[in-house]
Design an enzyme around this catalytic site. Structure first.
Site, PDB file in Angstrom:
ATOM      1  N   HIS A  26       0.833  -1.202   0.000  1.00  0.00           N
ATOM      2  CA  HIS A  26       0.000   0.000   0.000  1.00  0.00           C
ATOM      3  C   HIS A  26       0.869   1.253   0.000  1.00  0.00           C
ATOM      4  O   HIS A  26       0.683   2.154  -0.830  1.00  0.00           O
ATOM      5  CB  HIS A  26      -0.909  -0.023   1.240  1.00  0.00           C
ATOM      6  CG  HIS A  26      -1.822   1.151   1.359  1.00  0.00           C
ATOM      7  ND1 HIS A  26      -3.169   1.077   1.085  1.00  0.00           N
ATOM      8  CD2 HIS A  26      -1.603   2.442   1.744  1.00  0.00           C
ATOM      9  CE1 HIS A  26      -3.735   2.254   1.290  1.00  0.00           C
ATOM     10  NE2 HIS A  26      -2.798   3.101   1.686  1.00  0.00           N
ATOM     11  N   GLU A  27       1.825   1.301   0.913  1.00  0.00           N
ATOM     12  CA  GLU A  27       2.679   2.488   1.016  1.00  0.00           C
ATOM     13  C   GLU A  27       3.638   2.609  -0.162  1.00  0.00           C
ATOM     14  O   GLU A  27       3.902   3.714  -0.648  1.00  0.00           O
ATOM     15  CB  GLU A  27       3.462   2.459   2.336  1.00  0.00           C
ATOM     16  CG  GLU A  27       2.595   2.540   3.586  1.00  0.00           C
ATOM     17  CD  GLU A  27       1.747   3.815   3.623  1.00  0.00           C
ATOM     18  OE1 GLU A  27       2.214   4.861   3.127  1.00  0.00           O
ATOM     19  OE2 GLU A  27       0.621   3.747   4.146  1.00  0.00           O
ATOM     20  N   HIS A  30       1.859   4.206  -3.035  1.00  0.00           N
ATOM     21  CA  HIS A  30       1.824   5.662  -2.880  1.00  0.00           C
ATOM     22  C   HIS A  30       3.135   6.272  -3.360  1.00  0.00           C
ATOM     23  O   HIS A  30       3.147   7.259  -4.111  1.00  0.00           O
ATOM     24  CB  HIS A  30       1.624   6.035  -1.404  1.00  0.00           C
ATOM     25  CG  HIS A  30       0.236   5.843  -0.886  1.00  0.00           C
ATOM     26  ND1 HIS A  30      -0.892   6.149  -1.618  1.00  0.00           N
ATOM     27  CD2 HIS A  30      -0.214   5.390   0.324  1.00  0.00           C
ATOM     28  CE1 HIS A  30      -1.965   5.886  -0.891  1.00  0.00           C
ATOM     29  NE2 HIS A  30      -1.582   5.425   0.280  1.00  0.00           N
TER      30      HIS A  30
END
Length: 214
Positions: A26-27, A30
């Site tokens: 997820h990170e 980003h």
């Protein structure tokens, strides 16, 4: 009492890999989208890595293991000034995280199909069965965990990803005031969790798409 403790340890062990993968990917998503849009900040901070230690927030991971709904990692530093269109850039960066979690959920579901196919004819009690059975549980948890992370982060509560998506469609001054609510966002989410509202918002959606994938 001891069976309950053993069961809890077993559940945490099954959730460990999906949770670490979910928050890490997820990170990283980003960070890579921000880097693609011209922001070198995530790369300079060493966050374009799949090493979970770089992204893990111990309290956030523990919160997710306990609640199955609220969880977080260390936010990837983003500087929207590097974006040609800051509002649009932040929206794309925000969408990348939940989109990655959905892709992971689909990936875990595909692995389940492959494992089920490989397990045809495998007898219980064999070495192969003892390996394949926990793998199926881990993958099933991976589907649920990643769907929960995706839908939770898309809630329009600052500073969650959904707030950056919504802010992109608001007039600049209103968007700034809206994002200032982020200082109270954690307390609002905690209140929603304690009152059961958060569960009623997320769990039916997670259950529906889990059933759809599995």
């Amino acid at each position: 009492m001891f069976p309950d403790i053993a069961r809890a340890i077993q559940e945490i062990a099954l959730l460990l890999v999906p949770v670490l993968m979910g928050v890490t990917f997820h990170e990283v998503a980003h960070g890579y989208v921000a880097n693609w849009l011209g922001d070198p900040t995530p790369k300079m901070a060493g966050r374009l890595t799949f090493n979970p230690i770089k992204h893990l927030d111990a309290i956030g991971a523990l919160a997710f293991l306990l609640t199955r709904m609220i969880g977080w990692a260390k936010p990837v530093p983003i500087n929207p000034r590097y974006f040609r269109d800051p509002a649009r850039g932040m929206m794309l960066v925000a969408l990348a995280g939940p989109a990655m979690n959905v892709l992971l959920a689909v990936g875990f579901a595909l692995v389940i199909r492959l494992v089920e196919y490989a397990a045809m004819g495998v007898m219980p009690g064999t070495t192969a069965y003892s390996i394949l059975e926990p793998l199926l549980y881990i993958c099933a948890a991976g589907v649920q965990v990643n769907l929960a992370l995706a839908f939770f982060n898309m809630l329009p509560v600052p500073p969650l990803d959904g707030s950056n998506v919504l802010a992109a469609f608001l007039p600049p001054q209103l968007a700034d005031r809206y994002m200032e609510l982020g200082r109270w966002g954690f307390f609002l989410l905690l209140l929603l969790a304690v009152t059961g509202i958060l569960g009623r918002l997320i769990l039916p959606v997670v259950s529906y798409f889990t059933h759809l994938l599995l």
